[in-house]
Scaffold this motif. Sequence first.
Motif, PDB file in Angstrom:
ATOM      1  N   THR A 108      56.534  25.203  10.367  1.00 39.27           N
ATOM      2  CA  THR A 108      55.078  25.328  10.221  1.00 39.27           C
ATOM      3  C   THR A 108      54.394  25.410  11.584  1.00 39.27           C
ATOM      4  OG1 THR A 108      55.114  24.105   8.136  1.00 39.27           O
ATOM      5  CG2 THR A 108      52.998  24.246   9.280  1.00 39.27           C
ATOM      6  N   TYR A 109      54.799  24.522  12.503  1.00 38.38           N
ATOM      7  CA  TYR A 109      54.221  24.530  13.850  1.00 38.38           C
ATOM      8  C   TYR A 109      54.517  25.864  14.555  1.00 38.38           C
ATOM      9  CZ  TYR A 109      53.491  23.433  18.762  1.00 38.38           C
ATOM     10  OH  TYR A 109      53.071  23.476  20.069  1.00 38.38           O
ATOM     11  N   ASP A 112      52.438  28.709  13.032  1.00 37.90           N
ATOM     12  CA  ASP A 112      51.027  28.550  13.412  1.00 37.90           C
ATOM     13  C   ASP A 112      50.808  28.911  14.878  1.00 37.90           C
ATOM     14  OD1 ASP A 112      50.452  27.733  10.857  1.00 37.90           O
ATOM     15  OD2 ASP A 112      50.320  25.596  11.335  1.00 37.90           O
ATOM     16  N   SER A 113      51.728  28.482  15.743  1.00 45.49           N
ATOM     17  CA  SER A 113      51.579  28.741  17.186  1.00 45.49           C
ATOM     18  C   SER A 113      51.767  30.214  17.518  1.00 45.49           C
ATOM     19  CB  SER A 113      52.606  27.918  17.977  1.00 45.49           C
ATOM     20  OG  SER A 113      52.369  26.546  17.832  1.00 45.49           O
ATOM     21  N   LYS A 115      51.722  32.762  15.268  1.00 46.07           N
ATOM     22  CA  LYS A 115      51.097  33.657  14.284  1.00 46.07           C
ATOM     23  C   LYS A 115      52.150  34.514  13.575  1.00 46.07           C
ATOM     24  CE  LYS A 115      47.149  32.197  15.752  1.00 46.07           C
ATOM     25  NZ  LYS A 115      47.075  30.764  15.552  1.00 46.07           N
TER      26      LYS A 115
END
Length: 301
Positions: A108-109, A112-113, A115
């Motif tokens: 997830t990280y 998110d980081s 894209k």
Amino acid sequence: MGYGLKKLSLALSTVVIAYLLMYSGTKFDPADVQDKKVLITGASSGIGEQMAYHFAKMGANLVLTARREHRLKEVVERCKKLSPKPTANHAYIVADMRELDKTKNVITYSVDSLKGLDILVLNHARISVSNMWFGSQQNLTDMAMEMDINFRSYVQLASHALPHLLKSKGRIAFVSSTAEKVPVPGMAVYTASKHAIQGFFGVLRQEMVMRNTGVSVTSCIVGGTRTENVMELFKQKFGEEKLKGLNFADPTAVALEIVKATVARQYEVFTSSDKWSSILMFLGKISPEFADQVTLKVLFE
């Protein structure tokens, strides 16, 4: 040979030739790395660290994960200096792969980081100097821990990453070991975990092809490599004199071979290795019994 058997033989030969032509035409192009979104596990040292530097030099965006935050910070800072792109994204997340419930957080990280996610490189491992297998409670405890780190966390990370890799028609690389091909006394736990990832990801690769997903899975078979962890382990297990004769491979070179194979979507890569691993793998195909005898003589006499 009957007519039906001849037809089958011809069909199989055609498939093999077509596959070999396709495989031999697979080439690495550094431009394919530009702007790619890459997650590397076990990236604080050794082969994982060197892969991070290679990807950074080629203009990739990176998330690195491992247990040691201070080392991850150092590696990320060097990646920023090596990257030809001032705007490239380089980040890290601290994670202990024994904590399987945290694997989803890592994905997830990363997504998110970055894209999104294009390349997942599963490289982390626990290599233990274990006792021989007596069926003891310690044996069983070691097996449970190592299978969590070396196998189950790989499956969980790949599973959480798969929806994102399906969108990008991405790449998965998993780092295995010649230990999977060459059994060594005292390494039953580590060897079992490497057999497990080969089995799982071999099937996953087939399923990705069956479903026409465009996601590739690359098996990276790594032999003796001159990393800090491996050198210390072999010194403890076999002694310093044996270590001198093994001529381990350079982690920078091994890392580049893995990067190239992954980006080129190779099925499998056998990286540069110490001479004895190469010899024993060859002997194992011809005569497993003789290979076992040589292994015991080389390492334990």
